[in-house]
Design a protein around this motif. Structure first.
Motif, PDB file in Angstrom:
ATOM      1  N   GLU A  11      47.081  42.221  32.071  1.00  0.00           N
ATOM      2  CA  GLU A  11      46.417  43.466  31.673  1.00  0.00           C
ATOM      3  C   GLU A  11      47.215  44.697  32.062  1.00  0.00           C
ATOM      4  N   TRP A  75      42.007  50.874  42.141  1.00  0.00           N
ATOM      5  CA  TRP A  75      41.514  50.358  40.869  1.00  0.00           C
ATOM      6  C   TRP A  75      40.072  49.886  41.054  1.00  0.00           C
ATOM      7  N   ARG A  76      39.161  50.470  40.334  1.00  0.00           N
ATOM      8  CA  ARG A  76      37.740  50.179  40.547  1.00  0.00           C
ATOM      9  C   ARG A  76      37.329  48.830  39.960  1.00  0.00           C
ATOM     10  N   LYS A  77      37.849  48.513  38.795  1.00  0.00           N
ATOM     11  CA  LYS A  77      37.465  47.266  38.137  1.00  0.00           C
ATOM     12  C   LYS A  77      38.507  46.188  38.391  1.00  0.00           C
ATOM     13  N   PRO A  78      38.093  44.922  38.467  1.00  0.00           N
ATOM     14  CA  PRO A  78      39.062  43.819  38.632  1.00  0.00           C
ATOM     15  C   PRO A  78      40.082  43.811  37.493  1.00  0.00           C
ATOM     16  N   ARG A  79      41.314  43.545  37.845  1.00  0.00           N
ATOM     17  CA  ARG A  79      42.390  43.540  36.858  1.00  0.00           C
ATOM     18  C   ARG A  79      43.254  42.299  37.022  1.00  0.00           C
ATOM     19  N   ASN A 109      42.952  43.096  48.319  1.00  0.00           N
ATOM     20  CA  ASN A 109      42.310  43.377  47.036  1.00  0.00           C
ATOM     21  C   ASN A 109      41.980  42.072  46.310  1.00  0.00           C
ATOM     22  N   GLN A 111      39.606  41.205  44.539  1.00  0.00           N
ATOM     23  CA  GLN A 111      38.957  41.327  43.235  1.00  0.00           C
ATOM     24  C   GLN A 111      39.962  41.241  42.082  1.00  0.00           C
ATOM     25  N   HIS A 112      41.237  41.470  42.376  1.00  0.00           N
ATOM     26  CA  HIS A 112      42.273  41.427  41.355  1.00  0.00           C
ATOM     27  C   HIS A 112      42.982  40.074  41.364  1.00  0.00           C
ATOM     28  N   GLY A 248      35.520  38.575  40.597  1.00  0.00           N
ATOM     29  CA  GLY A 248      35.480  40.027  40.509  1.00  0.00           C
ATOM     30  C   GLY A 248      34.402  40.625  41.391  1.00  0.00           C
TER      31      GLY A 248
END
Length: 248
Positions: A11, A75-79, A109, A111-112, A248
């Protein structure tokens, strides 16, 4: 800083280092080297150091960018993040302490999902015991031809939770490839003005090996003058298989 990516299997890209040097035939038409030359001409600050003309090029000297290490925290949203699309983090001139800093960012991090590739598999294997491997890192090696299948053995000996192969640019067959302990394989043809041809039989054989050995298979492109010149269809369908993403 991260850049939205046109690469089908990720992404965004995140480059804690930039610049590199050729190490094998897969590097001969390096997209990153060509892009760095263009960015240098545009005055981009990160691409002003010139590499050795025998192995690198304008704007492509190996350069650390510690100011980039903070980016994933914001980065707020998972990537899904391709780490070092413009470099190789296992280049000999990247200090081990800096590698550890990059790995800590990934630990911090969860979540990523981070994806990292190298052609320098020997250094990868040797440094593996000195690194604290985050579970949300997918570690891969490039295997562009049968000449470099030993990189897979090096990858197997690392502490990575998810291991993958990038067979792109695929410039030769990979008969009887052993995918033991490999979770994912990306295959694709070369693109650009000097793209070397790919044969369908090479791709079929790799795809069938993945099916037989239960490895996720992703076919990125046939390649040609541009990445999308000849599409992505293989036997009438797209192959977009991937391992499970980080939570996430």
């Amino acid at each position: 800083m991260a850049t939205t990516s046109a690469i089908e299997w990720t992404e965004v890209t995140w480059n804690p280092t930039t610049g590199c040097d050729r190490v094998s035939a897969g590097c001969d038409n390096c997209y990153a080297m060509t892009l760095a030359k263009r960015l240098k001409a545009m005055g981009q600050a990160r691409y002003q150091a010139d590499g050795d003309p025998r192995t690198s090029g304008p704007g492509f000297d190996l350069t650390l960018h510690p100011e980039s290490l903070e980016a994933p925290y914001h980065w707020r949203k998972p990537r899904i993040v391709f780490v070092n699309s413009m470099s190789d983090l296992f280049h000999a001139r990247v200090p081990v302490d800096y590698l550890r800093q990059v790995f800590k960012v990934m630990w911090d991090n969860p979540q990523h999902t981070f994806q990292m590739l190298t052609k320098r598999s020997l250094r990868l294997r040797r440094l593996s015991p000195e690194l604290d491997w985050p579970p949300n890192l997918w570690m891969g090696v490039t295997v562009e031809s049968a000449e470099h299948v030993s990189r897979i053995d090096d990858l197997r000996r690392t502490g990575a939770t998810v291991r993958f192969l990038s067979c792109e640019p695929l410039i030769g067959p990979l008969p009887g490839i052993n995918l033991d302990q490999i979770d994912w394989l990306i295959a694709g043809g070369e693109s650009g003005a000097h793209a070397r041809p790919i044969e369908k039989g090479w791709v079929d054989e790799i795809r069938d090996s993945c099916l037989d050995q239960q490895v996720a298979f992703f076919f990125k492109q046939w390649g040609g003058r541009t990445p999308k010149a000849n599409g992505r269809l293989l036997d009438g369908r797209t192959w977009n298989e991937m391992p499970e993403l980080a939570a996430g």
